[in-house]
Design a protein around this motif. Structure first.
Motif, mmCIF file in Angstrom:
data_model
loop_
_atom_site.group_PDB
_atom_site.id
_atom_site.type_symbol
_atom_site.label_atom_id
_atom_site.label_comp_id
_atom_site.label_asym_id
_atom_site.label_seq_id
_atom_site.Cartn_x
_atom_site.Cartn_y
_atom_site.Cartn_z
ATOM 1 N N UNK A 45 -23.600 15.034 30.535
ATOM 2 C CA UNK A 45 -23.847 13.835 29.745
ATOM 3 C C UNK A 45 -22.747 13.602 28.718
ATOM 4 N N UNK A 46 -22.467 12.335 28.469
ATOM 5 C CA UNK A 46 -21.545 11.939 27.416
ATOM 6 C C UNK A 46 -21.852 10.501 27.012
ATOM 7 N N UNK A 47 -21.483 10.151 25.793
ATOM 8 C CA UNK A 47 -21.657 8.773 25.331
ATOM 9 C C UNK A 47 -20.341 8.007 25.344
ATOM 10 N N UNK A 48 -19.278 8.624 25.821
ATOM 11 C CA UNK A 48 -17.956 8.006 25.836
ATOM 12 C C UNK A 48 -17.541 7.667 27.269
ATOM 13 N N UNK A 49 -17.219 6.407 27.536
ATOM 14 C CA UNK A 49 -16.876 5.990 28.892
ATOM 15 C C UNK A 49 -15.588 6.666 29.373
ATOM 16 N N UNK A 53 -15.007 9.078 33.029
ATOM 17 C CA UNK A 53 -13.940 9.079 34.033
ATOM 18 C C UNK A 53 -13.294 10.445 34.150
ATOM 19 N N UNK A 54 -13.144 11.148 33.032
ATOM 20 C CA UNK A 54 -12.584 12.502 33.064
ATOM 21 C C UNK A 54 -13.487 13.447 33.845
ATOM 22 N N UNK A 55 -14.779 13.377 33.590
ATOM 23 C CA UNK A 55 -15.726 14.261 34.280
ATOM 24 C C UNK A 55 -15.737 13.957 35.777
ATOM 25 N N UNK A 130 -17.050 24.256 26.084
ATOM 26 C CA UNK A 130 -18.156 24.395 25.135
ATOM 27 C C UNK A 130 -17.882 23.561 23.883
ATOM 28 N N UNK A 131 -16.648 23.625 23.386
ATOM 29 C CA UNK A 131 -16.274 22.845 22.202
ATOM 30 C C UNK A 131 -16.401 21.349 22.467
ATOM 31 N N UNK A 132 -15.939 20.894 23.642
ATOM 32 C CA UNK A 132 -16.052 19.474 23.967
ATOM 33 C C UNK A 132 -17.510 19.048 24.078
ATOM 34 N N UNK A 133 -18.367 19.958 24.532
ATOM 35 C CA UNK A 133 -19.773 19.614 24.681
ATOM 36 C C UNK A 133 -20.547 19.666 23.376
ATOM 37 N N UNK A 134 -20.473 20.784 22.661
ATOM 38 C CA UNK A 134 -21.318 20.981 21.477
ATOM 39 C C UNK A 134 -20.536 21.418 20.241
ATOM 40 N N UNK A 135 -19.242 21.195 20.249
ATOM 41 C CA UNK A 135 -18.433 21.611 19.114
ATOM 42 C C UNK A 135 -17.954 20.447 18.286
ATOM 43 N N UNK A 136 -17.439 20.763 17.109
ATOM 44 C CA UNK A 136 -16.862 19.737 16.250
ATOM 45 C C UNK A 136 -15.779 20.358 15.385
ATOM 46 N N UNK A 205 -9.537 18.012 28.883
ATOM 47 C CA UNK A 205 -10.120 18.108 27.549
ATOM 48 C C UNK A 205 -10.517 16.699 27.131
ATOM 49 N N UNK A 206 -11.446 16.599 26.156
ATOM 50 C CA UNK A 206 -11.830 15.299 25.637
ATOM 51 C C UNK A 206 -10.754 14.835 24.646
ATOM 52 N N UNK A 207 -10.038 13.749 24.954
ATOM 53 C CA UNK A 207 -8.924 13.320 24.101
ATOM 54 C C UNK A 207 -9.312 13.069 22.651
ATOM 55 N N UNK A 208 -10.489 12.513 22.398
ATOM 56 C CA UNK A 208 -10.860 12.163 21.016
ATOM 57 C C UNK A 208 -10.920 13.414 20.136
ATOM 58 N N UNK A 209 -11.334 14.534 20.710
ATOM 59 C CA UNK A 209 -11.427 15.761 19.917
ATOM 60 C C UNK A 209 -10.051 16.400 19.729
ATOM 61 N N UNK A 210 -9.263 16.387 20.783
ATOM 62 C CA UNK A 210 -7.924 16.965 20.662
ATOM 63 C C UNK A 210 -7.059 16.148 19.708
ATOM 64 N N UNK A 211 -7.158 14.833 19.772
ATOM 65 C CA UNK A 211 -6.367 13.985 18.893
ATOM 66 C C UNK A 211 -6.689 14.248 17.422
#
Length: 218
Positions: A45-49, A53-55, A130-136, A205-211
């Motif tokens: 699951x994700x809330x980001x479109x 596409x990445x998944x 794990x960080x992309x899923x439940x990390x911040x 990786x989820x770009x929003x978190x890496x950025x």
């Protein structure tokens, strides 16, 4: 209309990308099994479109399977969409379970997948998932926070040992709210080292978190 029948390819070895996928499924995923109907469904699951596409690309790369997407609103009328990226497959469900992902509800009982106790080469790819899923990652003034939240205290204790064994000694586990704990690190130097480890040679990786992380360390 006829629906395309797909049969996923089951990998014959653990890879960086598969380990990342296991991290996503461990946190923002689920293996659903309906015994009476014999239905097996793997969901992330994700809330980001963009992450949808990445998944989908990741699932296609790993299993040769074109995943489906189910959008749905959660909460109140004006809340944003949440996307479920899913695969129907008994063989894939049992494969992921054999690596240590439980069937059914796992929020309170999750543990580090046993495959990483046998082979730790790809542990940082798993932790990135794990960080992309439940990390911040939080930057506020001079405050630096790396945090992973979970309803499974044992899971966070497993991760805590992984970090300690690799020289990250400033992690602490603390209660967040009822049945939720945080594994957190507030040390700037260790968070900087984590950035290097987690994103080293990473393909997914989820770009929003890496950025957000890059903005303070690159």
């Amino acid at each position: 209309k006829c629906k395309e029948f797909q049969q996923p390819i089951i990998p014959d070895k653990i890879t960086n990308d598969l380990s990342y996928f296991l991290g996503l499924v461990s946190t923002d995923g689920h293996i659903q099994f309906t015994k009476d109907l014999g239905h097996y469904k793997i969901m992330v699951h994700t809330s980001e479109i963009e992450e949808v596409e990445l998944i989908k690309r990741l699932i296609l790369l790993l299993f040769g399977y074109k995943a489906s997407v189910y959008p749905r609103k959660t909460g109140f009328k004006n809340s944003r969409l949440n996307y479920e990226v899913y695969v129907y497959s008994k063989s894939l469900a049992y494969f992921l379970n054999s690596l240590g992902i439980p069937f059914g509800s796992k929020s309170l009982t999750l543990r580090l997948p046993k495959i990483f106790l046998q082979d730790e080469r790809y542990i940082w790819d798993y932790i990135r998932g794990v960080f992309d899923g439940d990390g911040s990652i939080i930057f506020s003034g001079h405050n630096y926070v790396f945090k992973i939240s979970s309803g499974s205290l044992n899971f966070l204790q497993d991760l805590h040992k992984i970090f300690q064994d690799r020289g990250f000694n400033k992690f602490k586990i603390s209660p967040n709210r009822e049945n939720v704990w945080d594994l957190r690190n507030n040390t700037k130097t260790e968070i900087s080292r984590l950035h290097t480890q987690i994103y080293n040679n990473s393909s997914f990786f989820y770009p929003r978190k890496k950025l957000k992380w890059d903005s303070h360390y690159v």
